[in-house]
Write a protein that holds these residues in place. Structure first.
Motif, PDB file in Angstrom:
ATOM      1  N   ASP A  54     -19.146 -12.126   7.287  1.00 28.45           N
ATOM      2  CA  ASP A  54     -18.945 -12.316   5.967  1.00 28.45           C
ATOM      3  C   ASP A  54     -19.815 -13.157   5.068  1.00 28.45           C
ATOM      4  OD1 ASP A  54     -18.145 -14.530   7.134  1.00 28.45           O
ATOM      5  OD2 ASP A  54     -16.050 -14.863   6.204  1.00 28.45           O
ATOM      6  N   TYR A  55     -20.943 -13.712   5.675  1.00 25.16           N
ATOM      7  CA  TYR A  55     -21.626 -14.699   4.987  1.00 25.16           C
ATOM      8  C   TYR A  55     -22.241 -14.033   3.906  1.00 25.16           C
ATOM      9  CZ  TYR A  55     -25.793 -17.652   4.262  1.00 25.16           C
ATOM     10  OH  TYR A  55     -26.786 -18.594   3.650  1.00 25.16           O
ATOM     11  N   LEU A  56     -22.898 -12.861   3.756  1.00 20.45           N
ATOM     12  CA  LEU A  56     -23.471 -12.202   2.551  1.00 20.45           C
ATOM     13  C   LEU A  56     -22.739 -11.904   1.476  1.00 20.45           C
ATOM     14  CD1 LEU A  56     -26.433 -10.305   4.132  1.00 20.45           C
ATOM     15  CD2 LEU A  56     -26.473 -12.904   3.027  1.00 20.45           C
ATOM     16  N   LYS A  57     -21.361 -11.516   2.113  1.00 23.03           N
ATOM     17  CA  LYS A  57     -20.341 -11.249   1.097  1.00 23.03           C
ATOM     18  C   LYS A  57     -20.005 -12.619   0.268  1.00 23.03           C
ATOM     19  CE  LYS A  57     -17.972  -7.436   2.755  1.00 23.03           C
ATOM     20  NZ  LYS A  57     -16.623  -6.717   3.137  1.00 23.03           N
ATOM     21  N   LYS A  58     -19.877 -13.645   0.768  1.00 21.02           N
ATOM     22  CA  LYS A  58     -19.490 -14.998   0.410  1.00 21.02           C
ATOM     23  C   LYS A  58     -20.757 -15.422  -0.638  1.00 21.02           C
ATOM     24  CE  LYS A  58     -16.283 -16.748   3.711  1.00 21.02           C
ATOM     25  NZ  LYS A  58     -16.053 -17.859   4.953  1.00 21.02           N
ATOM     26  N   VAL A  59     -21.709 -15.187  -0.166  1.00 21.22           N
ATOM     27  CA  VAL A  59     -23.048 -15.587  -1.148  1.00 21.22           C
ATOM     28  C   VAL A  59     -22.999 -14.946  -2.446  1.00 21.22           C
ATOM     29  CG1 VAL A  59     -25.450 -15.656  -1.270  1.00 21.22           C
ATOM     30  CG2 VAL A  59     -24.455 -16.146   1.015  1.00 21.22           C
TER      31      VAL A  59
ATOM     32  N   PRO B 224     -26.469 -13.216  10.465  1.00 21.13           N
ATOM     33  CA  PRO B 224     -25.578 -14.295   9.918  1.00 21.13           C
ATOM     34  C   PRO B 224     -23.987 -13.843  10.274  1.00 21.13           C
ATOM     35  CG  PRO B 224     -26.143 -12.708   8.403  1.00 21.13           C
ATOM     36  CD  PRO B 224     -27.210 -12.415   9.714  1.00 21.13           C
ATOM     37  N   ASP B 225     -23.001 -14.484   9.987  1.00 19.24           N
ATOM     38  CA  ASP B 225     -21.636 -14.329  10.198  1.00 19.24           C
ATOM     39  C   ASP B 225     -21.395 -12.920   9.268  1.00 19.24           C
ATOM     40  OD1 ASP B 225     -21.320 -16.408  11.926  1.00 19.24           O
ATOM     41  OD2 ASP B 225     -20.309 -17.592  10.253  1.00 19.24           O
TER      42      ASP B 225
ATOM     43  N   PHE C 232     -29.320 -21.849   6.787  1.00 28.64           N
ATOM     44  CA  PHE C 232     -28.787 -20.388   6.919  1.00 28.64           C
ATOM     45  C   PHE C 232     -27.492 -20.211   7.352  1.00 28.64           C
ATOM     46  CE2 PHE C 232     -29.102 -16.240   8.947  1.00 28.64           C
ATOM     47  CZ  PHE C 232     -29.324 -15.323   7.745  1.00 28.64           C
ATOM     48  N   ASN C 233     -26.723 -19.480   6.771  1.00 30.75           N
ATOM     49  CA  ASN C 233     -25.212 -19.154   7.525  1.00 30.75           C
ATOM     50  C   ASN C 233     -24.354 -20.267   6.879  1.00 30.75           C
ATOM     51  OD1 ASN C 233     -23.802 -17.170   8.571  1.00 30.75           O
ATOM     52  ND2 ASN C 233     -23.914 -18.213  10.516  1.00 30.75           N
ATOM     53  N   GLU C 234     -24.851 -21.215   6.390  1.00 30.45           N
ATOM     54  CA  GLU C 234     -23.567 -22.431   6.014  1.00 30.45           C
ATOM     55  C   GLU C 234     -23.095 -22.235   4.536  1.00 30.45           C
ATOM     56  OE1 GLU C 234     -24.876 -26.222   7.505  1.00 30.45           O
ATOM     57  OE2 GLU C 234     -25.651 -25.353   9.349  1.00 30.45           O
ATOM     58  N   ILE C 235     -22.249 -21.828   4.100  1.00 28.29           N
ATOM     59  CA  ILE C 235     -21.618 -21.788   2.943  1.00 28.29           C
ATOM     60  C   ILE C 235     -21.601 -23.091   2.375  1.00 28.29           C
ATOM     61  CG2 ILE C 235     -19.739 -21.026   1.355  1.00 28.29           C
ATOM     62  CD1 ILE C 235     -21.651 -18.917   2.062  1.00 28.29           C
TER      63      ILE C 235
END
Length: 395
Positions: A204-209, A201-202, A170-173
């Motif tokens: 911006d994590y979900l935005k990156k997902v 999460p960070d 989790f939380n690792e792009i």
């Protein structure tokens, strides 16, 4: 029967799938519950984030009682007016265009898995079917959802598990990107990991997902079973992160104790389901919908969301103060009224000590105390709860 007699009988005739505390809870009101012997507890478990409006909320009671006297069940062979009403409220207040009703979080996630595969099948004729999920996630107890769950302990003894799931931290792009193959059809994750230890999460994590899903043509599926319906301070947790998913699952707090599961989806994705592809006998029955409508309208219009933000900040502040006096508290984290206190020790004895003194909390991931009180909790409730926790930690 006495408490001991009831517990003895329970242990004899009910399957041993739970490690139950030695109490029999018989009544609840607001943020309080009482056991068979009349002992009062302040409830910061709330049925594991279920009773968002507290116990025996008058508007929910009234809605259920009224509907019970009109119509309780007819089957989804027919159109159901309360179901249509609730679906409209959900659509008008979310990203979604379509709604599917069931009875639990596991069922909602099962529906999401099926919809994702059906959508991918329509586009690729079966070549894409894998879902990437997160390590330490939790998605339910059916065979498919324990396989989607990224915790081996829930899967032991149930092999062979369904194929088609991969796990990344989790939380690792970078790990997520490297796991995507030509077989991947979607990414399924919790916006905040609840059973995994209240992991945030960070920013911006979900935005990156979301960006990865858009770039690769993958579905973004959010499991909001624990964090949806106001728990984080907005109606849906995804709103906190500035994104719109393709599918969201809900349950726990939807009916304030009445079993309800929901899957939300965009029109584009939902169109993959046709008559006969999926169903639920009890899903969306009139009684469940009456409870759900009353719950959601109260959350949206009675100042509940504002209270979540204020009381969430207050709870975290009080726990941070406690952290300064108790070295066994390693970290306080959370969003709204889903808050975790990570310890340097196992949390079992602390949970038991709090219960003895009249506070119900629970522990997840072995050493993270989880606080998910009703969303109507007040400062005085928090003061009492933190005071009890202070006493227990002081020994």
């Amino acid at each position: 029967m006495t408490t001991d007699e009831l517990i003895t009988l329970s242990n004899k005739i009910i399957m041993a799938t739970y490690r139950r505390f030695p109490v029999v809870l018989v009544r609840g009101e607001g943020t309080r519950v009482w056991d068979k012997d009349g002992k009062e507890y302040i409830d910061f478990v709330a049925g594991i984030a279920v009773c968002s409006l507290g116990h025996s909320h008058p508007k929910v009671i009234e809605a259920i009682a009224k509907q019970a006297g009109i119509l309780t069940h007819v089957s989804n062979l027919y159109h159901i007016e309360p179901q249509i009403t609730y679906a409209r409220i959900l659509v008008e207040n979310s990203f979604a265009d379509r709604v599917f009703f069931c009875n639990s979080g596991a069922e909602a996630n099962e529906a999401a898995i099926k919809l994702a595969r059906k959508y991918a099948h329509e586009r690729t004729k079966g070549d894409q079917y894998e879902l990437i999920t997160m390590k330490d996630s939790f998605h339910g107890r059916t065979l498919a959802t324990i396989t989607a769950t990224g915790q081996t302990k829930f899967q032991i003894g149930f092999a062979p598990l369904p194929e088609g799931f991969k796990y990344v931290p989790f939380n690792e792009i970078p790990a997520l990107e490297s796991a995507i193959t030509e077989k991947t059809c979607g990414i399924m994750l919790e916006p905040i990991q609840g059973e995994g230890g209240i992991k945030i999460p960070d920013a911006d994590y979900l935005k990156k997902v979301r960006e990865i899903c858009d770039e690769k043509g993958l579905l973004m599926i959010l499991d909001e079973v624990q964090v949806g319906m106001g728990r984080t301070g907005t109606l849906f947790a995804y709103e906190q992160f500035g994104i719109k998913p393709d599918i969201v699952t809900l349950a726990k707090a939807v009916g304030n104790g009445f079993p309800v599961g929901v899957m939300l989806a965009t029109e584009k994705v939902a169109s993959a389901f046709q008559p006969g592809n999926h169903a639920s006998t009890f899903g969306g029955n009139p009684l469940a919908m009456a409870a759900s409508i009353a719950t959601m309208e109260t959350i949206m219009h009675d100042g509940v969301l504002d209270n979540v933000v204020k009381m969430g900040e207050y709870l975290r502040t009080k726990l941070q103060e406690l952290k300064r006096t108790h070295s066994l508290i390693k970290e306080i984290r959370g969003r709204g009224l889903i808050v975790g206190a990570e310890l340097t020790v196992e949390g079992t004895d602390i949970v038991a000590g709090c219960m003895e003194k009249g506070l119900l909390i629970n522990c997840t991931s072995g050493n993270v105390l989880r606080f998910v009180p009703p969303l109507i909790v007040e400062k005085s409730d928090i003061d009492i709860a933190v005071g009890i926790l202070d006493e227990v930690m002081a020994g």
